[in-house]
Write a protein that holds these residues in place. Structure first.
Motif, PDB file in Angstrom:
ATOM      1  N   GLU A 135       0.809  -1.121  -0.079  1.00  0.00           N
ATOM      2  CA  GLU A 135       0.039  -0.043   0.026  1.00  0.00           C
ATOM      3  C   GLU A 135       0.908   1.217  -0.117  1.00  0.00           C
ATOM      4  O   GLU A 135       2.055   1.270   0.560  1.00  0.00           O
ATOM      5  N   LYS A 136       0.379   2.234  -0.776  1.00  0.00           N
ATOM      6  CA  LYS A 136       1.006   3.607  -0.857  1.00  0.00           C
ATOM      7  C   LYS A 136       2.201   3.633  -1.886  1.00  0.00           C
ATOM      8  O   LYS A 136       2.944   4.671  -1.928  1.00  0.00           O
ATOM      9  N   GLN A 137       2.570   2.381  -2.364  1.00  0.00           N
ATOM     10  CA  GLN A 137       3.667   2.257  -3.495  1.00  0.00           C
ATOM     11  C   GLN A 137       2.933   2.966  -4.642  1.00  0.00           C
ATOM     12  O   GLN A 137       1.940   3.055  -4.947  1.00  0.00           O
ATOM     13  N   ILE A 138       3.835   3.848  -5.174  1.00  0.00           N
ATOM     14  CA  ILE A 138       3.476   4.638  -6.613  1.00  0.00           C
ATOM     15  C   ILE A 138       4.502   4.126  -7.716  1.00  0.00           C
ATOM     16  O   ILE A 138       5.462   3.799  -7.651  1.00  0.00           O
ATOM     17  N   PHE A 139       3.840   3.752  -8.997  1.00  0.00           N
ATOM     18  CA  PHE A 139       4.502   3.438 -10.303  1.00  0.00           C
ATOM     19  C   PHE A 139       3.984   4.191 -11.215  1.00  0.00           C
ATOM     20  O   PHE A 139       2.816   4.813 -11.320  1.00  0.00           O
ATOM     21  N   ILE A 140       5.009   4.567 -11.989  1.00  0.00           N
ATOM     22  CA  ILE A 140       4.706   5.300 -13.360  1.00  0.00           C
ATOM     23  C   ILE A 140       5.104   4.617 -14.599  1.00  0.00           C
ATOM     24  O   ILE A 140       6.329   4.102 -14.797  1.00  0.00           O
ATOM     25  N   PHE A 141       4.107   4.407 -15.467  1.00  0.00           N
ATOM     26  CA  PHE A 141       4.464   3.394 -16.720  1.00  0.00           C
ATOM     27  C   PHE A 141       3.338   3.765 -17.743  1.00  0.00           C
ATOM     28  O   PHE A 141       2.177   3.902 -17.306  1.00  0.00           O
ATOM     29  N   ASN A 142       3.549   3.438 -19.027  1.00  0.00           N
ATOM     30  CA  ASN A 142       2.705   3.683 -20.177  1.00  0.00           C
ATOM     31  C   ASN A 142       1.829   4.991 -20.050  1.00  0.00           C
ATOM     32  O   ASN A 142       0.902   5.257 -20.518  1.00  0.00           O
ATOM     33  N   GLY A 143       2.589   6.057 -19.566  1.00  0.00           N
ATOM     34  CA  GLY A 143       1.981   7.376 -19.505  1.00  0.00           C
ATOM     35  C   GLY A 143       1.008   7.899 -18.287  1.00  0.00           C
ATOM     36  O   GLY A 143       0.220   8.618 -18.396  1.00  0.00           O
TER      37      GLY A 143
ATOM     38  N   ARG B 145      -4.570  -3.155  -0.161  1.00  0.00           N
ATOM     39  CA  ARG B 145      -4.404  -4.459  -0.421  1.00  0.00           C
ATOM     40  C   ARG B 145      -4.919  -5.563   0.449  1.00  0.00           C
ATOM     41  O   ARG B 145      -4.811  -5.266   1.724  1.00  0.00           O
ATOM     42  N   LYS B 146      -5.481  -6.515   0.064  1.00  0.00           N
ATOM     43  CA  LYS B 146      -5.948  -7.565   0.971  1.00  0.00           C
ATOM     44  C   LYS B 146      -5.292  -8.933   0.690  1.00  0.00           C
ATOM     45  O   LYS B 146      -5.693  -9.450  -0.412  1.00  0.00           O
ATOM     46  N   GLY B 147      -4.334  -9.189   1.623  1.00  0.00           N
ATOM     47  CA  GLY B 147      -3.623 -10.580   1.228  1.00  0.00           C
ATOM     48  C   GLY B 147      -2.668 -10.290   0.372  1.00  0.00           C
ATOM     49  O   GLY B 147      -1.901  -9.294   0.274  1.00  0.00           O
TER      50      GLY B 147
ATOM     51  N   ILE C  82      -6.968   1.007  -6.494  1.00  0.00           N
ATOM     52  CA  ILE C  82      -5.925   1.508  -7.348  1.00  0.00           C
ATOM     53  C   ILE C  82      -5.951   3.015  -7.627  1.00  0.00           C
ATOM     54  O   ILE C  82      -7.374   3.085  -8.098  1.00  0.00           O
ATOM     55  N   LYS C  83      -5.376   4.140  -7.404  1.00  0.00           N
ATOM     56  CA  LYS C  83      -5.607   5.528  -7.935  1.00  0.00           C
ATOM     57  C   LYS C  83      -4.565   5.439  -9.111  1.00  0.00           C
ATOM     58  O   LYS C  83      -3.480   5.376  -9.213  1.00  0.00           O
ATOM     59  N   ILE C  84      -5.348   6.046 -10.199  1.00  0.00           N
ATOM     60  CA  ILE C  84      -4.654   6.254 -11.446  1.00  0.00           C
ATOM     61  C   ILE C  84      -4.938   7.466 -12.149  1.00  0.00           C
ATOM     62  O   ILE C  84      -5.890   8.269 -11.837  1.00  0.00           O
ATOM     63  N   LYS C  85      -4.043   8.148 -12.500  1.00  0.00           N
ATOM     64  CA  LYS C  85      -3.945   9.578 -13.102  1.00  0.00           C
ATOM     65  C   LYS C  85      -2.948   9.593 -14.428  1.00  0.00           C
ATOM     66  O   LYS C  85      -1.876   9.291 -14.460  1.00  0.00           O
ATOM     67  N   LYS C  86      -4.000  10.001 -15.557  1.00  0.00           N
ATOM     68  CA  LYS C  86      -3.025  10.067 -16.727  1.00  0.00           C
ATOM     69  C   LYS C  86      -2.110  11.279 -16.780  1.00  0.00           C
ATOM     70  O   LYS C  86      -2.312  12.639 -16.414  1.00  0.00           O
ATOM     71  N   LEU C  87      -0.824  11.132 -16.943  1.00  0.00           N
ATOM     72  CA  LEU C  87       0.390  12.197 -16.752  1.00  0.00           C
ATOM     73  C   LEU C  87      -0.190  13.180 -17.833  1.00  0.00           C
ATOM     74  O   LEU C  87      -0.390  12.941 -19.147  1.00  0.00           O
ATOM     75  N   GLY C  88       0.178  14.488 -17.494  1.00  0.00           N
ATOM     76  CA  GLY C  88      -0.203  15.511 -18.563  1.00  0.00           C
ATOM     77  C   GLY C  88      -1.741  15.901 -18.551  1.00  0.00           C
ATOM     78  O   GLY C  88      -1.977  16.891 -19.482  1.00  0.00           O
TER      79      GLY C  88
END
Length: 430
Positions: free
Chosen positions: A399-407, A415-417, A423-429
């Motif tokens: 939890e709280k990890q952040i990843f950036i890929f595919n823009g 997370r459960k087990g 998941i929180k998603i934001k399109k860059l730009g």
């Protein structure tokens, strides 16, 4: 010695050959560029010429061979006559003059002009030339067959495959045309999604849209009939798998209507009788389970559903282990979108935030997210968004990890087990 009569005869012959060359060039462009859909529509209106043009297009190899053969014959003959004519007029300079003159005449009058005219109205031109082209195809057939055998022999020598997947190319062309018209505003997003969803059924497998076994509501065969009856009443589903000992061992599928019919046999609806639910033999009421491989394509599965008059199938892997279940409604939803009725448990999978980001369930499919937001997140490596994040992270994120890929920016909220649930998603730009 070049006489006046031979000069004019040769000149008229060259002009006639250029006209024939223009006919072959324009016909080739028109017949190859004409829309099969439009010609089929004209054929439905009993147009004989449209029928001929469509038949020529369907026999594309013979058509192209005849037109190329005819075009090359007349061009070579016209060039030879011109070389002879200009050599008689200008001696040693005649070849050079003939070369430049015929290049200009053939390029302008036998190539650019007829092809430009043909491409502006390919269906109309195709209908006009179909009858005469069919004659040339018939006349050149022996030569075309000989050339075709020779060409394939050369291909085989160099290991080149000449058979293309026409059906696949046609599907790609249709999908491309739909996307193009959508970008130009001619096709609405909803219509585009439906059309592309229908075209894509043959490229997708049941594994991609099935309900995973961890989410399947099931009934134990060891439960009492009253417990099973109670579970059927409280369930939002009309069909429930029955397992014996372990959920992997599915021995039947219980339909709510069959349960009601069995109750009637035991006195339901009769004022003088009381129903004893425990007298019902559930396994006698249950249907035989229908299993399908996880690699079955969606169009094949839909055909099987229609053939069997069934709406429900259990999905297994190559070892026969239960993977999930799929229904006819699941396949239809891939075409038209979410289908809900008054008994469905509707869960909001997408929550919009003010900063243009969204919060989604981890088990939401990438395809549904792309359709909802009109995004293009790749789905080759995973079916769900959570699966995509795990694939890119090469581990199960915390939890709280952040990843950036595919823009896009992905933040793990919950997370459960070993499952990523939010998941929180934001399109860059954006």
């Amino acid at each position: 010695m070049l006489t006046d009569s031979s000069f004019w005869l040769t000149s008229l012959s060259i002009a006639g050959l250029l006209i024939i060359s223009a006919f072959f060039s324009g016909s080739e462009t028109a017949l190859t560029g004409a829309s099969k859909a439009k010609l089929t529509a004209l054929k439905a209106k009993r147009s004989k010429m449209a029928t001929r043009a469509l038949a020529l297009k369907e026999n594309g190899e013979s058509l192209l061979g005849a037109l190329l053969l005819g075009n090359n014959l007349v061009n070579i003959l016209a060039t030879s006559l011109a070389t002879s004519l200009f050599t008689a007029l200008f001696q040693e300079n005649g070849v050079i003059i003939a070369t430049f003159t015929m290049t200009f005449l053939i390029l302008v009058f036998a190539e650019i002009m007829p092809k430009t005219y043909a491409i502006t109205n390919p269906e109309g031109v195709s209908i006009k030339v179909a009858g005469l082209v069919r004659f040339f195809v018939f006349a050149f057939t022996p030569f075309i067959k000989a050339i075709r055998i020779f060409v394939r022999f050369i291909f085989n020598v160099f290991g080149v495959k000449s058979d293309d997947n026409i059906e696949e190319m046609a599907t790609e062309e249709i999908a491309g045309a739909i996307s193009l018209h959508h970008s130009e505003g001619a096709v609405q997003k909803e219509a585009r999604d439906i059309l592309l969803g229908a075209l894509d059924l043959g490229n997708r497998e049941v594994e991609e849209i099935m309900l995973h076994r961890s989410q399947i509501e099931m009934i134990s065969a060891n439960s009492s009939p009253s417990e099973i009856f109670e579970k059927c009443l409280n369930s939002p589903y009309t069909r429930l798998p029955i397992y014996e000992d372990t959920p992997e061992n599915v021995i039947g599928v219980l339909h709510a209507k069959d349960v009601l019919r069995s109750l009637k046999r035991f006195g339901l609806g009769q004022s003088t009788s009381k129903v004893n639910v425990n007298e019902i033999k559930i396994l006698d009421v249950a249907m035989k389970p229908y299993f399908v491989p996880e690699t079955t394509t969606l169009d094949q599965q839909m055909k099987q559903f229609l053939k069997r008059k069934s709406h429900f199938a259990l999905v297994v892997d190559e070892y026969g282990a239960l993977r999930g279940l799929i229904t006819l409604e699941d396949i239809l939803e891939e075409i038209v979108g979410q289908i809900s009725d008054e008994h469905d448990v509707i869960e909001q999978q997408v929550k919009e935030l003010n900063d243009s980001s969204i919060i989604i369930d981890g088990n939401m499919t990438i395809r549904d997210l792309n359709r909802h937001r009109d995004w293009n997140i790749p789905d080759e490596e995973a079916n769900t968004v959570a699966g995509l994040v795990i694939h890119e992270a090469q581990s199960i994120p915390s939890e709280k990890q952040i990843f950036i890929f595919n823009g896009f920016r992905y933040e793990i909220l919950k997370r459960k087990g070993n499952r990523i649930t939010k998941i929180k998603i934001k399109k860059l730009g954006s």
